[in-house]
Write an enzyme that holds these catalytic residues in place. Sequence first.
Site, mmCIF file in Angstrom:
data_model
loop_
_atom_site.group_PDB
_atom_site.id
_atom_site.type_symbol
_atom_site.label_atom_id
_atom_site.label_comp_id
_atom_site.label_asym_id
_atom_site.label_seq_id
_atom_site.Cartn_x
_atom_site.Cartn_y
_atom_site.Cartn_z
ATOM 1 N N LYS A 208 0.837 -1.194 0.000
ATOM 2 C CA LYS A 208 0.000 0.000 0.000
ATOM 3 C C LYS A 208 0.882 1.260 0.000
ATOM 4 C CE LYS A 208 -3.681 2.161 2.632
ATOM 5 N NZ LYS A 208 -4.577 2.097 3.767
ATOM 6 N N GLU A 214 10.386 -4.970 4.268
ATOM 7 C CA GLU A 214 10.369 -6.378 3.860
ATOM 8 C C GLU A 214 10.072 -6.506 2.365
ATOM 9 O OE1 GLU A 214 8.804 -5.088 6.446
ATOM 10 O OE2 GLU A 214 8.913 -6.415 8.206
ATOM 11 N N GLY A 268 -4.868 -1.965 4.986
ATOM 12 C CA GLY A 268 -4.086 -3.109 4.512
ATOM 13 C C GLY A 268 -4.730 -4.450 4.844
ATOM 14 N N ARG A 269 -5.147 -4.621 6.091
ATOM 15 C CA ARG A 269 -5.676 -5.938 6.506
ATOM 16 C C ARG A 269 -7.103 -6.200 6.022
ATOM 17 N NH1 ARG A 269 -4.480 -2.586 10.552
ATOM 18 N NH2 ARG A 269 -6.113 -1.808 11.938
ATOM 19 N N GLU A 354 -4.451 -6.743 15.021
ATOM 20 C CA GLU A 354 -3.948 -5.423 14.629
ATOM 21 C C GLU A 354 -5.072 -4.388 14.760
ATOM 22 O OE1 GLU A 354 -0.528 -5.063 11.668
ATOM 23 O OE2 GLU A 354 -2.146 -4.190 10.504
ATOM 24 N N HIS A 385 -5.260 -33.414 17.490
ATOM 25 C CA HIS A 385 -4.080 -34.189 17.886
ATOM 26 C C HIS A 385 -2.956 -33.276 18.332
ATOM 27 C CE1 HIS A 385 -5.772 -37.962 16.324
ATOM 28 N NE2 HIS A 385 -6.387 -37.147 15.487
ATOM 29 N N LYS A 513 9.529 -0.932 14.270
ATOM 30 C CA LYS A 513 10.046 -0.620 12.930
ATOM 31 C C LYS A 513 11.127 0.453 13.017
ATOM 32 C CE LYS A 513 6.010 -0.752 9.926
ATOM 33 N NZ LYS A 513 5.155 0.099 9.104
HETATM 34 O O1 F6P Z 1 2.180 -4.325 9.947
HETATM 35 C C1 F6P Z 1 1.819 -3.021 9.671
HETATM 36 C C2 F6P Z 1 1.302 -2.827 8.284
HETATM 37 O O2 F6P Z 1 1.145 -1.464 8.069
HETATM 38 C C3 F6P Z 1 -0.008 -3.558 8.021
HETATM 39 O O3 F6P Z 1 -1.110 -2.909 8.497
HETATM 40 C C4 F6P Z 1 0.046 -3.712 6.543
HETATM 41 O O4 F6P Z 1 -0.874 -4.647 6.132
HETATM 42 C C5 F6P Z 1 1.482 -4.106 6.339
HETATM 43 O O5 F6P Z 1 2.192 -3.333 7.289
HETATM 44 C C6 F6P Z 1 2.048 -3.915 4.964
HETATM 45 O O6 F6P Z 1 2.051 -2.566 4.544
HETATM 46 P P1 F6P Z 1 2.202 -2.190 3.034
HETATM 47 O O7 F6P Z 1 1.092 -2.777 2.260
HETATM 48 O O8 F6P Z 1 2.177 -0.683 3.006
HETATM 49 O O9 F6P Z 1 3.528 -2.714 2.539
#
Ligand code: F6P
Length: 545
Positions: A208, A214, A268-269, A354, A385, A513
């Site tokens: 987003k 990452e 995002g979620r 979250e 199990h 972060k």
């Molecule tokens: O973990 C925090 C967060 O902002 C989430 O809410 C989001 O889904 C994720 O990082 C990834 O963010 P982006 O889509 O901006 O890479």
Amino acid sequence: MTLKKINPTSTNSWKKLQSHFNEIKNEKIVDLLDKRTDGKSFNLNWEDFHVDISKNILDNTTLSLLFDLANECDLKDAISKQFRGGLINETENRAVLHTAVRANEDSNIEVDNTNVIPGLNQTKTRIKDFTKNILSGKLRGSTNKAFTDVVNIGIGGSDLGPVMVVEALKYYSSKLNSHFVSNVDGDHVLEVIKKLNPETTLFVVVSKTFTTQETLSNANTIKSWLIKKLNKNAVSLHFAAVSTNQNAIQDFGIKSDYVFPMNDWVGGRFSLWSAVGLSISLSIGYNNFKALLKGANEMDEHFKNTEFSSNIPVVLAMLSIWYNNFFKAETEAVIPYTQYLSRLPAYLQQAIMESNGKSVDRSGNPVNYQTGNIIWGDTGTNSQHAFFQLIHQGTKLIPCDFIGFKFPLHKENTQHNKLMSNFFAQTEALMMGKDEKSVNNELENSKMQKKQIDFLKPFKVFEGNKPTNTLLIDKLTPKNLGALISMYEHKIFVQGIIWNIFSYDQWGVELGKQLASKVLTEINQNKISKHDKSTTSLLNKYLSN
Ligand code: F6P
């Protein structure tokens, strides 16, 4: 159009629920079940969903007090504000409109006095065309070969939704193989790409913000790998992107035809319905993706228009509050009886924790009651199990959602009946337990010596009275999955409203972060600055030869 700020504990219904709790807390579910004359309130039927909430520690008074609480917290007003695009995500000054993304294509939903639906329709048409062209081989890689594999590069909401849905709807797969890279751990990305043919692989970078460490690290690692294996020009034909940050995408080298927009009012979620679902569409075909959205939209309509007593998300949310705030249950388990939903608990962990893992209310004051539940789970029967021992005989109260399907996808009825017999038996066993007398009889019948029976008896007793909800759905189709996810999204929303918290921000992920970025600079420069004693010692250990 912001949310009202009502402390739930100051309401009359909360106080009444507290005294009602003291009266009912030691009741046996099975006795409550027998006493009920109105079975209707405890079985909700909607479309392909049958939701049985009767195996819970509750009676009609509980339900009506819980609905009073929802009314006193003005849930109706909150629902209307959310669907109409009110700025209910106040700390980020945004509307919350994942529901608009799956709304009917002729709806009118306004943000800043502009109908957002035409723009969303345009994006959907582009997803549809892109999916068709990739699957038909019209769009090909740089060596003119058709794509065989697609890799989704994203994390959090840009990964967990797509990976869960792709796994859940594997039965409906197109001919593309799907892969997911999320962790900044280089071992993750290298394990995924080592099996792939660069000539026939499409990479979809989903972020987003397009600033997430990452995702950008993984995208850059893959870009270098692709350039090494093919050449620089291959990047524009093998990378697509989904983001709100169009400038950053261009800098990465992705051509505009392969870029899909998102809106900042889709969190995002909650974004798998938007262009974030591009890899879902590629994986199951656009028509199935559309059916997923349709199911979610139908659940939205159910949630928006149904009175609380028959409203599945509202009922489940209020029950969860009942256990969380009155019984002080710390966790909830979600147990899908289908291997296809193996990623559902992980998906729900982000969506729920979250969203509702907050300790400050909407006025900025610390809350004096419990909020967000801890969510966990795994598929049945595997989990039987593994951790069911603790649910049956441990010291903690763990309300569970059991999710099962009437019809199997592969028509393997013999095994399906075995699976479902476990599904029904477990909730019955959790409720009924096994008392000392039954254990005694059983052991006596096995001709065991009295001394041995007396020793063994306490270990074989099941207290029972463990609450469960049973969700029996006709079949795992894209549409029903959409409705199921949407159901949980609205449950999260309702709980956030009652708890008087902001469910749609996530400030809690920032601190770690920021610190990680500082620590990375120190590691790269091999120069540790001031930290607490423990962290300093750990960093020195890491940097020592
Ligand atoms: O973990 C925090 C967060 O902002 C989430 O809410 C989001 O889904 C994720 O990082 C990834 O963010 P982006 O889509 O901006 O890479």
